[in-house]
Design a protein around this motif. Structure first.
Motif, PDB file in Angstrom:
ATOM      1  N   GLN A   1       0.854  -1.174   0.002  1.00  0.00           N
ATOM      2  CA  GLN A   1       0.130  -0.096   0.054  1.00  0.00           C
ATOM      3  C   GLN A   1       0.798   1.266   0.005  1.00  0.00           C
ATOM      4  OE1 GLN A   1      -3.378   0.729   1.791  1.00  0.00           O
ATOM      5  NE2 GLN A   1      -4.313  -1.313   1.910  1.00  0.00           N
ATOM      6  N   GLN A   2       2.038   1.112   0.682  1.00  0.00           N
ATOM      7  CA  GLN A   2       2.740   2.369   0.603  1.00  0.00           C
ATOM      8  C   GLN A   2       3.446   2.531  -0.557  1.00  0.00           C
ATOM      9  OE1 GLN A   2       2.077   3.976   3.201  1.00  0.00           O
ATOM     10  NE2 GLN A   2       3.071   5.904   2.732  1.00  0.00           N
TER      11      GLN A   2
ATOM     12  N   SER B   1       0.927   4.129  -2.878  1.00  0.00           N
ATOM     13  CA  SER B   1       0.542   5.794  -2.295  1.00  0.00           C
ATOM     14  C   SER B   1       1.710   6.493  -2.937  1.00  0.00           C
ATOM     15  CB  SER B   1       0.624   5.835  -0.884  1.00  0.00           C
ATOM     16  OG  SER B   1      -0.251   4.897  -0.200  1.00  0.00           O
TER      17      SER B   1
ATOM     18  N   ILE C   1      -2.700  11.779   1.336  1.00  0.00           N
ATOM     19  CA  ILE C   1      -2.416  10.229   0.954  1.00  0.00           C
ATOM     20  C   ILE C   1      -1.096   9.748   1.790  1.00  0.00           C
ATOM     21  CG2 ILE C   1      -0.589  11.099  -0.744  1.00  0.00           C
ATOM     22  CD1 ILE C   1      -1.692   8.723  -2.491  1.00  0.00           C
TER      23      ILE C   1
ATOM     24  N   TRP D   1      -4.475   8.494   4.838  1.00  0.00           N
ATOM     25  CA  TRP D   1      -4.649   7.310   4.461  1.00  0.00           C
ATOM     26  C   TRP D   1      -3.911   6.300   5.162  1.00  0.00           C
ATOM     27  CZ3 TRP D   1      -7.567   4.514   2.002  1.00  0.00           C
ATOM     28  CH2 TRP D   1      -7.183   3.046   1.174  1.00  0.00           C
TER      29      TRP D   1
END
Length: 285
Positions: A48-49, A52, A197, A201
């Motif tokens: 996910q990072q 991002s 983000i 997030w």
């Protein structure tokens, strides 16, 4: 007969041990046994990072190329932030908010103050790096985003983890990239989107991961697919390489970790350093 004591003289050299010495040998006493599914689930934070950072860079590229208007990005970010805000409270029924004692009015005030402050200083952000070459700006941004990924809190208890440093490096990269956009409004929207983000997030990710693991997995997959699709519109080669990187992190690296665990051979025995487990704090008072 040899005895493991120091207060008696024995007819043996100081470094002598008998066959009983290895009876206390223990192997892999504290070794953890990992399951492949659990390791793949935990790797979702890294995936996910990475996505991002990919989405942020793609958004900046679209704005710099004139293919995305700041009004459109601000509207989309505002709607997604409202949906995420509602979901953040709905996941645990507001228990986290009640425990922290923070009200919605306080959240609204913080949002308005940040937006007003960023908008007021957007002309300064736009002209902040005019004297620096564009190549240097790109190099600094890439270095800061790499540092953000290195120091990000993925859930590991390590000295290198620093959420504050990671967030500051991401915001610094966003300011550098925003200074190369056409207008001050672009810089304001870009920095605001970076805060959403890189700061908001991940908070929602952790809440979903702790409360609803299945929803977390679904969000991770959809987010990765969106990042790969967006990258494919810019570079097909980059999309293939990025997809390979995500698959290696989420599938290949967990498999390698499980296989390497079988080769672990840590030994423990009477030669280990002694540990004092008694509470000695009373002697310090």
């Amino acid at each position: 007969r040899w005895q493991k004591v120091l207060y008696e003289r024995q007819p043996f050299p100081d470094n002598y041990v008998d066959q009983r010495f290895l009876e206390e040998l223990r192997k892999n006493v504290h070794a953890r046994q990992y399951r492949y599914q659990a390791v793949v689930f935990q790797s979702g934070a890294v995936v996910q990072q990475l996505c991002s950072v990919c989405v942020f860079v793609l958004t900046w590229w679209y704005m710099d190329a004139g293919m995305l208007s700041p009004q459109g990005l601000f509207g989309a970010a505002l709607v997604s932030s409202l949906l995420g805000y509602v979901l953040f409270d709905a996941v645990d029924g507001g228990a986290g908010r009640w425990a922290s004692g923070r009200t919605r009015w306080a959240d609204l005030k913080s949002t308005l103050v940040f937006a007003a402050f960023t908008y007021g200083f957007s002309p300064v952000l736009k002209t902040l790096t005019e004297s620096i070459s564009t190549d240097t700006i790109y190099a600094m941004s890439a270095l800061m985003l790499l540092g953000h990924l290195i120091f990000f809190d993925y859930g590991a208890n390590a000295a290198i983890v620093s959420s504050t440093l990671s967030l500051n490096m991401a915001i610094f990269a966003s300011v550098c990239l925003a200074s190369r956009l056409p207008r001050s409004l672009h810089a304001f929207v870009m920095v605001t989107f970076a805060m959403q983000i890189f700061a908001l997030w991940p908070m929602l990710q952790k809440k979903l991961k702790a409360r609803t693991p299945r929803c977390y997995v679904g969000v991770t997959v959809l987010f990765a697919l969106g990042a790969m699709a967006g990258l494919a519109t810019v570079s097909s080669v980059g999309a293939v390489l990025f997809t390979s990187l995500l698959l290696a992190i989420s599938c290949l690296c967990p498999y390698c970790l499980i296989r390497l665990q079988l080769l672990k051979d840590n030994i423990h025995g009477p030669w280990d350093e002694a540990e004092i487990k008694e509470d000695l704090s009373r002697f310090l008072m």
